[in-house]
Design an enzyme around this catalytic site. Structure first.
Site, PDB file in Angstrom:
ATOM      1  N   GLY A  20     -36.374 -22.908   1.309  1.00 37.30           N
ATOM      2  CA  GLY A  20     -36.141 -23.464   2.631  1.00 37.30           C
ATOM      3  C   GLY A  20     -37.445 -23.967   3.226  1.00 37.30           C
ATOM      4  CD  GLU A  21     -41.312 -21.494   4.162  1.00 35.59           C
ATOM      5  OE1 GLU A  21     -42.245 -22.266   3.817  1.00 35.59           O
ATOM      6  OE2 GLU A  21     -41.400 -20.268   4.057  1.00 35.59           O
ATOM      7  N   GLY A  22     -38.191 -26.563   4.586  1.00 36.98           N
ATOM      8  CA  GLY A  22     -38.477 -27.982   4.386  1.00 36.98           C
ATOM      9  C   GLY A  22     -39.281 -28.239   3.134  1.00 36.98           C
TER      10      GLY A  22
END
Length: 334
Positions: free
Chosen positions: A301-303
């Site tokens: 995740g997190e980009g």
């Protein structure tokens, strides 16, 4: 002016700008004259022409990419759906702010500006097995956090998230939007064991039984989280500004899917950065008609997966805009 209700957001999506047809035609014509065999750069050629259309420039470059990470807390974590406690969300936000997370390194590597927006972490969303995660006002407020976070001068956007419990929320949204069973959409997220996976399935099934017959944007409110709504708001704002978007993983894609299901074509300015290791991500991408560019087994995740694709988009445009044509290079086109 943005919006103050979900109906007003839907109207903005219906009235969203389209790509510049002349720029697409110009990019296609240029591509046909570049010093390479036709089609030899594969999807890089598609990326360049897609990007050109949204920026209204037949010979563009990426110069100001932006990464935004949104964080939210979820009431369903009390059900035992995650391998980590909700306190980790706050701790990871501090890590982002001090530059210590993976997304900080990947953003820097991509030459992108990066910001993090923690959204009311001291007020988790409701437990969606009993009530809505967010009422309309809460959801609109979170959507507008995302809307307002987009830099009007950006020319490529990646949005990411942090929120313990949000793979459960994303799975519930996907289940509500695309059907099937809870087991079709639930994965191990942060690494839950078999017992935790069973809990997630039960939580998702209960949430969709209670809220699954709603409109897609109401599903975002009922089953989502503030960080998911903020990602959707940022993606919608990027369309408003004709900024191309690279979608990240399962959670980002679930948030984006609510826009696409609300208004067909709402994600035409988006490409799928990667296929994550979360089991249902490929099914979700198929549901919104996106083919991922990378498959690296990521599930952070997190980009992070989106940020990895920024240099790839830049490379596609460097080739498209910087390569000589046959005429310029004095090379016979055959």
């Amino acid at each position: 002016m943005s919006f103050s209700t979900l109906s007003e957001l839907r109207a903005r999506l219906l009235d969203a700008p389209m790509p510049d047809a002349a720029a697409i035609d110009g990019a296609a014509a240029r591509n046909a004259q570049l010093t390479k065999p036709a089609g030899s750069l594969g999807r890089l050629e598609e990326i360049a022409q897609w990007y050109a259309g949204w920026r209204g420039n037949a010979q563009p470059k990426v110069e100001a990419p932006q990464v935004i990470v949104f964080a939210g807390n979820h009431g369903i974590t009390a059900r035992g759906v995650s391998a980590f406690p909700a306190e980790v969300t706050v701790q990871m936000v501090a890590n982002f702010e001090h530059g210590g997370a993976a997304i900080n390194q990947l953003s820097r590597n991509a030459g992108a500006s990066m910001s993090v927006h923690a959204i009311e972490l001291d007020r988790p969303t409701g437990d969606f097995t009993e009530t809505v995660a967010m009422d309309e006002a809460d959801c609109v407020a979170a959507l507008r956090v995302g809307w307002d976070a987009v830099d009007e001068k950006a020319d490529l956007l990646v949005v990411g998230e942090m929120g313990i419990g949000n793979t459960t929320s994303a799975a519930a949204i996907a289940h509500a939007l695309f059907g099937g069973t809870a087991a079709d959409w639930v994965g191990r997220g942060t690494g839950v064991d078999d017992a935790g996976l069973k809990i997630k399935e039960e939580v998702v099934a209960a949430g969709v039984a209670l809220h699954g017959d709603k409109d897609p944007l109401d599903i975002l409110a009922a089953l989502g989280g503030r960080e998911l709504a903020a990602m959707a708001g940022a993606i919608a704002r990027a369309r408003d500004l004709r900024i191309p978007v690279v979608l990240d993983g399962f959670i980002c894609t679930a948030a984006a899917a609510t826009l696409e299901r609300a208004v067909s074509g709402a994600l035409d300015h988006c490409i799928a950065g990667h296929e994550s290791d979360e089991a249902a991500h490929s099914r979700l991408l198929a549901g919104i008609g996106k083919e991922p560019l990378l498959s690296l087994g990521l599930r952070l995740g997190e980009g992070s997966g989106g940020a990895l694709v920024i240099p790839l988009v830049r490379a596609a445009l460097e080739c498209h805009s910087g390569m000589a044509t046959f005429a310029e290079a004095g090379v016979s086109a055959g």
